[in-house]
Motif scaffolding. Structure first.
Motif, PDB file in Angstrom:
ATOM      1  N   ARG A 136       0.829  -1.209   0.000  1.00 15.56           N
ATOM      2  CA  ARG A 136       0.000   0.000   0.000  1.00 15.56           C
ATOM      3  C   ARG A 136       0.861   1.254   0.000  1.00 15.56           C
ATOM      4  N   ALA A 137       1.895   1.250   0.838  1.00 15.33           N
ATOM      5  CA  ALA A 137       2.756   2.425   0.932  1.00 15.33           C
ATOM      6  C   ALA A 137       3.487   2.676  -0.385  1.00 15.33           C
ATOM      7  N   ASN A 138       4.035   1.620  -0.971  1.00 14.58           N
ATOM      8  CA  ASN A 138       4.751   1.783  -2.236  1.00 14.58           C
ATOM      9  C   ASN A 138       3.805   2.212  -3.361  1.00 14.58           C
ATOM     10  N   SER A 139       2.562   1.730  -3.334  1.00 15.23           N
ATOM     11  CA  SER A 139       1.583   2.145  -4.339  1.00 15.23           C
ATOM     12  C   SER A 139       1.313   3.643  -4.241  1.00 15.23           C
ATOM     13  N   ARG A 140       1.191   4.153  -3.027  1.00 11.96           N
ATOM     14  CA  ARG A 140       0.919   5.584  -2.858  1.00 11.96           C
ATOM     15  C   ARG A 140       2.123   6.426  -3.290  1.00 11.96           C
ATOM     16  N   LEU A 141       3.314   5.970  -2.947  1.00 17.02           N
ATOM     17  CA  LEU A 141       4.504   6.694  -3.383  1.00 17.02           C
ATOM     18  C   LEU A 141       4.607   6.700  -4.902  1.00 17.02           C
ATOM     19  N   MET A 142       4.281   5.572  -5.519  1.00 12.25           N
ATOM     20  CA  MET A 142       4.324   5.490  -6.974  1.00 12.25           C
ATOM     21  C   MET A 142       3.272   6.398  -7.605  1.00 12.25           C
ATOM     22  N   ALA A 143       2.128   6.524  -6.941  1.00  6.57           N
ATOM     23  CA  ALA A 143       1.070   7.392  -7.475  1.00  6.57           C
ATOM     24  C   ALA A 143       1.527   8.840  -7.523  1.00  6.57           C
ATOM     25  N   THR A 144       2.203   9.301  -6.470  1.00  8.95           N
ATOM     26  CA  THR A 144       2.689  10.679  -6.479  1.00  8.95           C
ATOM     27  C   THR A 144       3.750  10.879  -7.551  1.00  8.95           C
ATOM     28  N   HIS A 145       4.559   9.850  -7.777  1.00  3.84           N
ATOM     29  CA  HIS A 145       5.589   9.947  -8.813  1.00  3.84           C
ATOM     30  C   HIS A 145       4.951  10.070 -10.200  1.00  3.84           C
ATOM     31  N   VAL A 146       3.942   9.240 -10.456  1.00  2.00           N
ATOM     32  CA  VAL A 146       3.307   9.249 -11.775  1.00  2.00           C
ATOM     33  C   VAL A 146       2.475  10.515 -11.975  1.00  2.00           C
ATOM     34  N   LEU A 147       1.622  10.820 -10.986  1.00  2.00           N
ATOM     35  CA  LEU A 147       0.703  11.950 -11.137  1.00  2.00           C
ATOM     36  C   LEU A 147       1.453  13.284 -11.149  1.00  2.00           C
ATOM     37  N   GLY A 148       2.313  13.475 -10.150  1.00  4.50           N
ATOM     38  CA  GLY A 148       3.012  14.747 -10.067  1.00  4.50           C
ATOM     39  C   GLY A 148       4.196  14.850 -11.006  1.00  4.50           C
ATOM     40  N   GLY A 149       5.067  13.828 -10.966  1.00  9.90           N
ATOM     41  CA  GLY A 149       6.311  13.913 -11.712  1.00  9.90           C
ATOM     42  C   GLY A 149       6.192  13.683 -13.203  1.00  9.90           C
ATOM     43  N   GLN A 150       5.167  12.925 -13.639  1.00  9.38           N
ATOM     44  CA  GLN A 150       5.080  12.578 -15.054  1.00  9.38           C
ATOM     45  C   GLN A 150       3.902  13.230 -15.777  1.00  9.38           C
ATOM     46  N   LEU A 151       2.793  13.460 -15.081  1.00 11.38           N
ATOM     47  CA  LEU A 151       1.616  13.999 -15.760  1.00 11.38           C
ATOM     48  C   LEU A 151       1.450  15.508 -15.589  1.00 11.38           C
ATOM     49  N   VAL A 152       1.527  15.994 -14.360  1.00 11.30           N
ATOM     50  CA  VAL A 152       1.198  17.387 -14.085  1.00 11.30           C
ATOM     51  C   VAL A 152       2.405  18.311 -14.190  1.00 11.30           C
ATOM     52  N   ALA A 153       3.500  17.933 -13.538  1.00  9.47           N
ATOM     53  CA  ALA A 153       4.630  18.858 -13.422  1.00  9.47           C
ATOM     54  C   ALA A 153       5.338  19.182 -14.742  1.00  9.47           C
ATOM     55  N   PRO A 154       5.566  18.214 -15.658  1.00  6.82           N
ATOM     56  CA  PRO A 154       6.302  18.572 -16.884  1.00  6.82           C
ATOM     57  C   PRO A 154       5.683  19.701 -17.697  1.00  6.82           C
ATOM     58  N   PRO A 155       4.365  19.694 -17.979  1.00  4.10           N
ATOM     59  CA  PRO A 155       3.826  20.843 -18.717  1.00  4.10           C
ATOM     60  C   PRO A 155       3.911  22.150 -17.931  1.00  4.10           C
ATOM     61  N   VAL A 156       3.812  22.071 -16.590  1.00  4.49           N
ATOM     62  CA  VAL A 156       3.979  23.278 -15.775  1.00  4.49           C
ATOM     63  C   VAL A 156       5.404  23.805 -15.905  1.00  4.49           C
ATOM     64  N   GLY A 157       6.373  22.890 -15.830  1.00  3.76           N
ATOM     65  CA  GLY A 157       7.765  23.300 -15.962  1.00  3.76           C
ATOM     66  C   GLY A 157       8.068  23.914 -17.305  1.00  3.76           C
TER      67      GLY A 157
END
Length: 405
Positions: A136-157
């Protein structure tokens, strides 16, 4: 009803989310910065190698450091150092002193910091989360990596870079500082197991021998190396493949990559449930089939929508596979060896990726744009044959950890 993961995990989770968002912004802004400094494709591509090189040079030594010293303090210090490095780069950009050598030097130093920070953070997680809660913990950490680091943040950057080139780097520097503060205030981290001090070479050897003697983890590590080799071999030429094979306009290439992230986000939502329902053995075996099928589908496909669907399925598999492998490693490795065994995994992962990027380009140049995918099919099929039997013990390890909690 699932137990709460606790306030210390929440701090680690938020620290990961903040730093992943910052990294995601520079993931987009970094190539734009290099493209503004040089039009040499080799220099632009070399930036990735500059950041990966420290993993090849120092990861095993970093594992010794992570086992010898307090991991929480190491993670704090490494994040503060990385924040200072990126802040320096932001100042150089703002004042007009940025150059390709300056960017390369910053990326190399960031990579050195990553070998400490990533390993220490990974080793901290089992100290604040019960063994049966690690998926469960690793799934949540992976979710933040995918959602923030790969989907949302790159176009913002990318958007911020257009407004002011230094801004995304300055925000990334701030994200490292925030992550360091959050890790510094962890309250209930137990003292880590003491390590008998010997030579660095002897301590590295101890970690490597332990890993080699554990059949499941040894198999997973070697699979990871070969799977990353074939994956990066394909990804390294994906932009060329999308144009030559699919006729995709370069402006839409990023959307093709986002299909992997969308699948990965779905994977974070279902991974722990799938593990509980089917067990790690079945999922690891099915994952190898999906991996080979992904490369086969890409070798045969000519329609962009088909390729997008294939990449989305691959994204689900990649997250489920990573959650399983990280959870098994965090459960099985003794506390006093977590840094060194983790560093060996990082070395296999990055080494496979670096070699794969080189191999993929050479195969495509010599034999055609789909050759890296056919090569990957053959390699992953061979990996599946060899790993099928050792993976049988993975579910037993999962059940034993749950029963012991």
């Amino acid at each position: 009803m699932a137990r709460r993961l606790g306030p210390d995990f929440a701090r680690l989770w938020f620290a990961s989310a903040v730093s992943n968002f910052g990294d995601g912004m520079t993931m987009a802004a970094g190539p734009l910065l290099l493209a503004s400094l040089t039009d040499d494709p080799a220099l632009v591509a070399g930036a990735v190698f500059a950041q990966q090189l420290p993993w090849l040079l120092f990861s095993l030594v970093s594992g010794v450091i992570v086992d010898r010293f307090d991991r929480r303090r190491l993670a704090v210090a490494a994040n503060l150092a990385r924040g200072a490095i990126v802040a320096g780069l932001a100042v150089a950009i703002w004042t007009g002193h940025a150059s390709v050598p300056v960017v390369y030097a910053c990326l190399f130093l960031l990579g050195v910091g990553e070998t400490i920070a990533d390993n220490a953070s990974s080793a901290l997680l089992p100290a604040v989360v019960a063994a049966d809660q690690l998926p469960r913990a690793n799934s949540r950490l992976m979710a933040t990596h995918v959602l923030g680091g790969q989907l949302v943040a790159p176009p913002v950057g990318a958007a911020l870079f257009v407004v002011a080139a230094a801004v995304p780097f300055g925000l990334d520097a701030a994200s490292f500082v925030i992550a360091a503060v959050l890790i510094a205030v962890l309250r209930n981290v137990p003292a880590q197991a003491p390590v008998e001090r010997r030579t660095v070479r002897a301590e590295i050897g101890e970690g490597l021998r332990w890993l080699w003697r554990h059949e499941v983890l040894r198999t997973l590590g070697l699979c990871l190396c070969l799977m990353n080799l074939t994956l990066m071999g394909a990804v390294s030429i994906l932009v060329l493949y999308s144009g030559e094979r699919l006729g995709l306009d370069p402006r839409w290439f990023g959307l093709l990559l986002s299909a992997i992230a969308v699948g990965g986000l779905l994977g974070t939502a279902v991974s722990s449930r799938l593990i509980d329902r089917f067990g790690p053995t079945a999922l690891l075996r099915v994952g190898l089939v999906i991996e080979a099928g992904t490369h086969l589908g890409l070798a045969l496909a000519r329609d962009v929508w088909v390729v997008g669907a294939i990449l989305a399925v691959f994204g689900v598999h990649a997250v489920v596979w990573n959650v399983i492998t990280q959870s098994i490693r965090q459960r099985e490795v003794p506390d006093e060896l977590r840094g060194r065994v983790g560093s060996a995994y990082f070395l296999l992962s990055v080494g496979g990726s670096a070699l794969g990027a080189l191999v993929g380009g050479l195969l495509a140049r010599q034999f055609g744009i789909t050759t890296p995918f056919w090569f990957a099919v053959a390699v992953v099929a061979g990996v599946a044959v060899v790993a099928w039997r050792p993976f049988a013990a993975a579910t037993d390890l999962h059940r034993s950890a749950a029963a012991a909690t």
